[in-house]
Design a protein around this motif. Structure first.
Motif, PDB file in Angstrom:
ATOM      1  N   ALA A   1      44.327  32.924  14.412  1.00  0.00           N
ATOM      2  CA  ALA A   1      44.502  34.116  13.589  1.00  0.00           C
ATOM      3  C   ALA A   1      45.482  35.076  14.238  1.00  0.00           C
ATOM      4  O   ALA A   1      46.335  35.685  13.571  1.00  0.00           O
TER       5      ALA A   1
ATOM      6  N   LYS B   1      40.098  32.304  16.542  1.00  0.00           N
ATOM      7  CA  LYS B   1      40.592  33.650  16.821  1.00  0.00           C
ATOM      8  C   LYS B   1      42.038  33.600  17.314  1.00  0.00           C
ATOM      9  O   LYS B   1      42.879  34.417  16.920  1.00  0.00           O
TER      10      LYS B   1
ATOM     11  N   GLN C   1      49.163  36.307  12.735  1.00  0.00           N
ATOM     12  CA  GLN C   1      49.530  37.718  12.577  1.00  0.00           C
ATOM     13  C   GLN C   1      50.839  38.022  13.297  1.00  0.00           C
ATOM     14  O   GLN C   1      51.604  38.852  12.835  1.00  0.00           O
TER      15      GLN C   1
END
Length: 147
Positions: A140, A137, A144
């Motif tokens: 990710a 997580k 981004q």
């Protein structure tokens, strides 16, 4: 010269004897009661020292009062009650059990139990952590943020 030194020494020694408390009792029982009471009563000014061993002025006053009460024929309980009335429960090494003193004993135990319960509940309610899922997580989120 020797006479002067001897005179000074005698004056000093008599001054030392004058500062000591000397009590005379009618009976040996009165003396024993006095000694036990002065060992049992705590000096309100000193750090956990009884009035028999204390050199504080209040301890001297308390010893004199105990002596007077014993000479008047008061019992040990009557003397202790008088002193508690005058100086409070602090002067006794055996304070009475009252709701206030009961809380003083129970509060630390209750606090320890409460802390133990909080620790146990927090441990059970915390879900097991999956480090791999958290790392994925975080990766990710970083990707981004780069875009």
């Amino acid at each position: 010269m020797k006479t002067l030194i001897l005179t000074v020494l005698l004056l000093i020694s008599s001054a030392v004897l004058a500062t000591e408390d000397s009590y005379e009792f009618d009976t040996p029982q009165q003396r024993q009661l006095f000694l036990s009471l002065t060992e049992e009563l705590r000096c309100p000014m000193c750090q956990n020292q009884n009035i028999a061993d204390s050199d504080a002025m209040i301890a001297h006053d308390m010893r004199r009062k105990v002596y007077n009460l014993v000479k008047q024929g008061k019992t040990g309980d009557e003397v202790i009650d008088y002193m508690k009335t005058r100086y409070g429960d602090f002067i006794s090494y055996k304070p009475p059990v009252t709701p206030v003193t009961l809380w003083l004993w129970l509060a630390p135990v209750l606090f320890a139990l409460l802390a133990f319960v909080v620790v146990v509940v927090r441990r059970k309610s915390t879900p097991p952590e999956d480090m791999a899922a958290k790392l994925a997580k975080a990766e990710a989120m970083l990707k981004q943020g780069d875009k």
